[in-house]
Design a protein around this motif. Structure first.
Motif, short mmCIF file in Angstrom:
data_model
loop_
_atom_site.label_atom_id
_atom_site.label_comp_id
_atom_site.label_asym_id
_atom_site.label_seq_id
_atom_site.Cartn_x
_atom_site.Cartn_y
_atom_site.Cartn_z
N ILE A 132 1.28 -18.27 -57.58
CA ILE A 132 0.89 -17.45 -58.67
C ILE A 132 0.05 -16.47 -58.35
N ALA A 133 -1.25 -16.85 -57.31
CA ALA A 133 -2.17 -15.70 -56.73
C ALA A 133 -1.24 -14.61 -56.15
N MET A 134 -0.31 -14.87 -55.36
CA MET A 134 0.48 -13.83 -54.64
C MET A 134 1.09 -12.96 -55.59
N ALA A 135 1.77 -13.69 -56.59
CA ALA A 135 2.47 -12.58 -57.73
C ALA A 135 1.34 -11.85 -58.29
N THR B 284 -1.06 -27.10 -55.17
CA THR B 284 -1.34 -26.15 -54.34
C THR B 284 -0.45 -25.19 -54.05
N VAL B 285 0.78 -25.42 -53.87
CA VAL B 285 1.74 -24.40 -53.40
C VAL B 285 2.18 -23.43 -54.65
N PHE B 286 1.92 -24.02 -55.99
CA PHE B 286 2.26 -23.38 -57.16
C PHE B 286 1.07 -22.33 -57.50
N ALA B 287 -0.36 -22.79 -57.17
CA ALA B 287 -1.02 -21.93 -57.05
C ALA B 287 -1.13 -20.74 -56.37
#
Length: 112
Positions: free
Chosen positions: A15-18, A9-12
């Motif tokens: 990635i979305a913020m990036a 979840t943190v990685f997702a």
């Protein structure tokens, strides 16, 4: 199991913020460059100015949403898409006096 789900979840989210940041920066760069290109040709004609803006935005892999030229001022909006996110950024360009840029009151002049 719970830790792995939390980590995914943190990685997702990261990635979305990036992707959001990349879309915003691409649209901003495209809009700034397109406004400068349009302002450079503003006195020729609106067609020439907006054509230059369109070519610059396309070179930045973005889309020209709006182009307006009034006198020697160019006002453009560019849209960039990264993943599922889009960002629209507006930029204006023209001579400093036409944009209302004035020296900062109480500021030191360059070279003093």
């Amino acid at each position: 199991m719970c830790a792995a789900m939390a980590l995914c979840t943190v990685f997702a989210v990261v990635i979305a913020m990036a992707q959001v940041v990349v879309a915003r920066h691409r649209a901003g760069a495209a809009a700034d460059l397109a406004a400068l290109a349009a302002a450079d040709r503003a006195l020729q004609s609106t067609t020439a100015a907006c054509g230059a803006a369109r070519r610059v935005v396309a070179a930045q892999d973005a889309h020209l949403v709006r182009c307006t030229v009034r006198g020697d001022i160019a006002d453009v909006t560019a849209r960039a898409r990264t993943g599922p996110f889009t960002s629209d950024i507006r930029a204006r360009a023209g001579p400093p006096t036409a944009l209302g840029t004035e020296p900062i009151p109480g500021g030191d002049a360059p070279g003093t």
